[in-house]
Scaffold this active site. Structure first.
Site, PDB file in Angstrom:
ATOM      1  CG  ASP A  67      -0.294  -0.459   2.497  1.00 13.41           C
ATOM      2  OD1 ASP A  67       0.949  -0.379   2.585  1.00 13.41           O
ATOM      3  OD2 ASP A  67      -1.008  -0.893   3.421  1.00 13.41           O
ATOM      4  CG  ASN A 136      -8.208  -0.897  12.060  1.00 10.47           C
ATOM      5  OD1 ASN A 136      -7.352  -1.680  11.655  1.00 10.47           O
ATOM      6  ND2 ASN A 136      -8.547   0.191  11.392  1.00 10.47           N
ATOM      7  CG  HIS A 138      -5.523  -2.051   8.836  1.00 10.58           C
ATOM      8  ND1 HIS A 138      -5.444  -0.682   8.958  1.00 10.58           N
ATOM      9  CD2 HIS A 138      -4.273  -2.488   9.114  1.00 10.58           C
ATOM     10  CE1 HIS A 138      -4.225  -0.329   9.274  1.00 10.58           C
ATOM     11  NE2 HIS A 138      -3.487  -1.400   9.385  1.00 10.58           N
ATOM     12  CD  GLU A 143      -8.225   1.434   7.788  1.00 12.44           C
ATOM     13  OE1 GLU A 143      -7.718   0.464   8.372  1.00 12.44           O
ATOM     14  OE2 GLU A 143      -8.175   2.590   8.244  1.00 12.44           O
TER      15      GLU A 143
HETATM   16  P1  PGA Z   1       2.337  -1.345  12.535  1.00 12.32           P
HETATM   17  O1  PGA Z   1       1.191  -1.416  11.457  1.00 12.32           O
HETATM   18  O2  PGA Z   1       3.331  -2.357  12.123  1.00 12.32           O
HETATM   19  O3  PGA Z   1       2.903   0.058  12.404  1.00 12.32           O
HETATM   20  O4  PGA Z   1       1.727  -1.617  13.846  1.00 12.32           O
HETATM   21  C1  PGA Z   1       0.713  -2.679  11.127  1.00 12.32           C
HETATM   22  C2  PGA Z   1      -0.356  -2.539  10.081  1.00 12.32           C
HETATM   23  O5  PGA Z   1      -1.046  -1.510  10.078  1.00 12.32           O
HETATM   24  O6  PGA Z   1      -0.511  -3.452   9.281  1.00 12.32           O
END
Ligand code: PGA
Length: 243
Positions: A67, A136, A138, A143
């Protein structure tokens, strides 16, 4: 889903780097799906160390990042492209033309997403995708919501996700772009192998929902329950609601 709890985040990262290196040894032209964020930082450090010892040759491999923020150019210091350059690409022998990335400065988001899906299809899909998970639930920037999208798409980022990415923008969540482009659920679920890493207490609830909860777009990672080859590698904190 195969769960493995390591003694520490560092142990999981070392094992993950060794696992990726082995996948590339077994198939030098491997197509890898790569994440950004805090979670994979130690993995990239370990991979760079392996490469500098001659134990990882990426000269025939290809990568697709999951992404990118929308509305900022690739050379913006906050972009995922810049993150990957800093932590990985600059330090390994992956040919530039084998690096695939969504362009957050594209004028036409839909065309850019279609281009990316077509490039991935032409490469034969992902052999192995490394994932983190959002607090959350995702995966990539798919999302939680009422529904999920299969193809690569433009997405509005939730408040929690923008907060989680504030470190890239001087710890100021208001500077995190409102939107992103992301691979959709199809590219992830069609990957031949999946390794998902989660570390820390803040991920424990999402990990539990992913592993034990219903398959629901409210927790996009729960769809990984439908995949045949998923390794979930945790530290003790991230596993505490899953035991
Ligand atoms: P993070 O993000 O490694 O910064 O916790 C993980 C994600 O959003 O997939």
């Amino acid at each position: 889903m195969k769960l493995r709890v390591f003694d520490s985040e560092q142990d999981a990262a070392s094992a993950c780097a060794a696992h990726l290196a082995e996948a590339v040894r077994a198939r030098p032209s491997a197509v890898l799906g790569l994440p950004t964020g805090r979670t994979p930082l130690n993995v990239y450090r370990e991979l760079v160390a392996l490469a500098s010892r001659g134990a990882l040759d990426l000269s025939r491999a290809s990568t697709f990042n999951l992404d990118e923020f929308f509305g900022i150019p690739p050379d913006d210091a906050g972009s995922f492209r810049s993150y990957m350059e800093r932590h990985f690409f600059q330090h390994v022998n992956l040919p530039r033309e084998h690096i695939h990335f969504l362009d957050g400065s594209a004028q036409d988001a839909d065309a850019e997403c279609a281009r990316y899906d077509a490039e991935l299809a032409a490469a034969g899909g992902l052999d192995l995708v490394l994932l983190g998970i959002g607090g959350n639930g995702h995966i990539a920037f798919n999302e939680p919501g009422d529904s999920l999208l299969a193809p690569c798409h433009r997405v509005r980022l939730g408040r929690e996700t923008r907060q989680a990415n504030a470190a890239l923008f001087g710890d100021d969540a208001t500077r995190v772009p409102l939107e992103a482009l992301t691979l959709g659920m199809a590219a992830i679920l069609q990957a031949r192998r999946v390794v998902l890493l989660a570390f820390g207490e803040g991920k424990a609830g999402a990990v539990s929902a992913m592993v034990r909860g219903p398959v629901t777009p409210r927790c996009p990672a729960s769809f990984l329950q439908l995949h045949r080859d998923v390794e979930v590698w945790l530290d003790p904190m991230a596993s505490q609601q899953t035991q």
